[in-house]
Motif scaffolding. Structure first.
Motif, PDB file in Angstrom:
ATOM      1  N   ILE A  66       0.857  -1.192   0.000  1.00 39.39           N
ATOM      2  CA  ILE A  66       0.000   0.000   0.000  1.00 39.39           C
ATOM      3  C   ILE A  66       0.890   1.237   0.000  1.00 39.39           C
ATOM      4  CG2 ILE A  66      -1.703   1.350   1.274  1.00 39.39           C
ATOM      5  CD1 ILE A  66      -2.848  -1.277   2.353  1.00 39.39           C
ATOM      6  N   TYR A  67       0.734   2.069  -1.032  1.00 42.66           N
ATOM      7  CA  TYR A  67       1.469   3.332  -1.131  1.00 42.66           C
ATOM      8  C   TYR A  67       0.735   4.416  -0.347  1.00 42.66           C
ATOM      9  CZ  TYR A  67       3.481   7.543  -3.151  1.00 42.66           C
ATOM     10  OH  TYR A  67       4.069   8.766  -3.312  1.00 42.66           O
ATOM     11  N   THR A  68      -0.587   4.486  -0.538  1.00 42.80           N
ATOM     12  CA  THR A  68      -1.436   5.416   0.199  1.00 42.80           C
ATOM     13  C   THR A  68      -2.865   4.915   0.109  1.00 42.80           C
ATOM     14  OG1 THR A  68      -1.950   7.756   0.572  1.00 42.80           O
ATOM     15  CG2 THR A  68      -1.919   6.996  -1.716  1.00 42.80           C
ATOM     16  N   PHE A  69      -3.720   5.400   1.001  1.00 39.73           N
ATOM     17  CA  PHE A  69      -5.121   4.983   0.969  1.00 39.73           C
ATOM     18  C   PHE A  69      -5.989   6.022   1.671  1.00 39.73           C
ATOM     19  CE2 PHE A  69      -3.743   3.598   5.066  1.00 39.73           C
ATOM     20  CZ  PHE A  69      -4.855   3.664   5.884  1.00 39.73           C
ATOM     21  N   SER A  70      -7.275   5.894   1.449  1.00 41.13           N
ATOM     22  CA  SER A  70      -8.248   6.758   2.109  1.00 41.13           C
ATOM     23  C   SER A  70      -9.415   5.884   2.552  1.00 41.13           C
ATOM     24  CB  SER A  70      -8.732   7.845   1.146  1.00 41.13           C
ATOM     25  OG  SER A  70      -9.592   8.729   1.806  1.00 41.13           O
ATOM     26  N   LEU A  71      -9.812   6.044   3.795  1.00 40.24           N
ATOM     27  CA  LEU A  71     -10.915   5.283   4.362  1.00 40.24           C
ATOM     28  C   LEU A  71     -12.169   6.146   4.338  1.00 40.24           C
ATOM     29  CD1 LEU A  71     -12.046   2.835   5.826  1.00 40.24           C
ATOM     30  CD2 LEU A  71     -11.105   3.753   7.950  1.00 40.24           C
ATOM     31  N   TYR A  84      -3.728   3.455  -3.475  1.00 44.00           N
ATOM     32  CA  TYR A  84      -2.763   3.034  -4.484  1.00 44.00           C
ATOM     33  C   TYR A  84      -1.898   1.918  -3.930  1.00 44.00           C
ATOM     34  CZ  TYR A  84      -3.785   6.772  -7.736  1.00 44.00           C
ATOM     35  OH  TYR A  84      -4.405   7.580  -8.646  1.00 44.00           O
ATOM     36  N   VAL A  85      -1.705   0.906  -4.768  1.00 45.89           N
ATOM     37  CA  VAL A  85      -0.817  -0.212  -4.468  1.00 45.89           C
ATOM     38  C   VAL A  85       0.325  -0.166  -5.473  1.00 45.89           C
ATOM     39  CG1 VAL A  85      -0.620  -2.728  -4.626  1.00 45.89           C
ATOM     40  CG2 VAL A  85      -2.575  -1.705  -3.461  1.00 45.89           C
ATOM     41  N   THR A  86       1.543  -0.331  -4.989  1.00 45.67           N
ATOM     42  CA  THR A  86       2.698  -0.463  -5.870  1.00 45.67           C
ATOM     43  C   THR A  86       3.018  -1.946  -5.967  1.00 45.67           C
ATOM     44  OG1 THR A  86       3.535   1.687  -5.201  1.00 45.67           O
ATOM     45  CG2 THR A  86       5.105   0.187  -6.257  1.00 45.67           C
ATOM     46  N   LEU A  87       2.898  -2.472  -7.183  1.00 46.86           N
ATOM     47  CA  LEU A  87       3.165  -3.887  -7.420  1.00 46.86           C
ATOM     48  C   LEU A  87       4.652  -4.184  -7.319  1.00 46.86           C
ATOM     49  CD1 LEU A  87       0.882  -4.428 -10.553  1.00 46.86           C
ATOM     50  CD2 LEU A  87       0.404  -5.150  -8.192  1.00 46.86           C
ATOM     51  N   LYS A  88       4.990  -5.444  -7.008  1.00 44.72           N
ATOM     52  CA  LYS A  88       6.396  -5.869  -6.970  1.00 44.72           C
ATOM     53  C   LYS A  88       7.096  -5.567  -8.286  1.00 44.72           C
ATOM     54  CE  LYS A  88       6.716  -9.641  -3.675  1.00 44.72           C
ATOM     55  NZ  LYS A  88       6.967 -11.094  -3.533  1.00 44.72           N
ATOM     56  N   GLU A  89       6.343  -5.647  -9.390  1.00 41.48           N
ATOM     57  CA  GLU A  89       6.918  -5.422 -10.716  1.00 41.48           C
ATOM     58  C   GLU A  89       7.137  -3.940 -11.030  1.00 41.48           C
ATOM     59  OE1 GLU A  89       4.935  -9.270 -10.380  1.00 41.48           O
ATOM     60  OE2 GLU A  89       4.177  -7.262 -10.063  1.00 41.48           O
ATOM     61  N   GLU A 103      -9.886  -0.621   9.481  1.00 47.39           N
ATOM     62  CA  GLU A 103      -9.196   0.193  10.492  1.00 47.39           C
ATOM     63  C   GLU A 103      -7.739  -0.241  10.675  1.00 47.39           C
ATOM     64  OE1 GLU A 103     -10.452   2.906  11.861  1.00 47.39           O
ATOM     65  OE2 GLU A 103     -12.425   2.632  10.936  1.00 47.39           O
ATOM     66  N   ARG A 104      -7.378  -1.418  10.192  1.00 47.45           N
ATOM     67  CA  ARG A 104      -6.009  -1.914  10.355  1.00 47.45           C
ATOM     68  C   ARG A 104      -5.138  -1.662   9.125  1.00 47.45           C
ATOM     69  NH1 ARG A 104      -5.023  -5.705  14.642  1.00 47.45           N
ATOM     70  NH2 ARG A 104      -3.346  -6.421  13.297  1.00 47.45           N
ATOM     71  N   LEU A 105      -5.705  -1.063   8.086  1.00 48.13           N
ATOM     72  CA  LEU A 105      -4.905  -0.735   6.900  1.00 48.13           C
ATOM     73  C   LEU A 105      -3.850   0.295   7.273  1.00 48.13           C
ATOM     74  CD1 LEU A 105      -7.614  -0.410   4.100  1.00 48.13           C
ATOM     75  CD2 LEU A 105      -5.980  -2.277   4.428  1.00 48.13           C
ATOM     76  N   ALA A 106      -2.690   0.189   6.647  1.00 49.68           N
ATOM     77  CA  ALA A 106      -1.605   1.139   6.906  1.00 49.68           C
ATOM     78  C   ALA A 106      -0.720   1.230   5.665  1.00 49.68           C
ATOM     79  CB  ALA A 106      -0.762   0.670   8.096  1.00 49.68           C
ATOM     80  N   ILE A 107      -0.135   2.396   5.473  1.00 41.63           N
ATOM     81  CA  ILE A 107       0.834   2.564   4.401  1.00 41.63           C
ATOM     82  C   ILE A 107       1.980   1.594   4.647  1.00 41.63           C
ATOM     83  CG2 ILE A 107       2.538   4.181   3.448  1.00 41.63           C
ATOM     84  CD1 ILE A 107       0.453   6.413   4.020  1.00 41.63           C
ATOM     85  N   GLY A 108       2.396   0.896   3.597  1.00 43.52           N
ATOM     86  CA  GLY A 108       3.465  -0.081   3.713  1.00 43.52           C
ATOM     87  C   GLY A 108       2.981  -1.508   3.919  1.00 43.52           C
TER      88      GLY A 108
END
Length: 129
Positions: A66-71, A84-89, A103-108
């Motif tokens: 997870i790069y960033t998110f909004s709840l 936004y998710v940054t893929l391994k690729e 509520e447990r989502l976090a950047i990284g």
């Protein structure tokens, strides 16, 4: 008993058909430019970095961070999270986060792709690993 969430059927076209066909098999595809070597998402035939038309389909691991998110705590359909998710690729993409405690989502946070059924091809979303 609550009713299962219904997702809209994606609109496909000849350019994105391989993506949706792979999704139906539980595979998440991205495109890679054979000219500059960069991977990109969303699937399109022209590289957004060097504008070459030399692109190829590639199966992604479906894993990322997870790069960033909004709840969104208040909506007609209940709480949800997008981000936004940054893929391994390498490519980053916007997505919804599903099947998790929002509520447990976090950047990284490490995430993986999950597919949800529709009236057509399944839609890709992400959930924490």
């Amino acid at each position: 008993m609550s009713e299962a969430k219904k997702y809209p059927t994606p609109v496909t076209n000849p350019e994105t058909k391989p993506f949706w066909d792979a999704a139906a098999q539980g595979k998440f595809l991205i495109k890679r430019c054979t000219t500059c070597g960069d991977a990109h998402y969303f699937p399109r035939s022209i590289c957004p970095f060097c504008f070459s038309d030399k692109t190829e389909w590639e199966e992604s691991s479906g894993e990322g961070t997870i790069y960033t998110f909004s709840l969104m705590r208040k909506s007609a359909s209940g709480p949800y999270a997008i981000g936004y998710v940054t893929l391994k690729e390498g490519p980053s993409l916007m997505t919804n986060f599903v099947d998790c405690d929002l509520e447990r989502l976090a950047i990284g946070t490490k995430v993986k792709v999950v597919f949800k059924p529709t009236g057509g091809a399944p839609l890709p979303f992400f959930t924490p690993v």
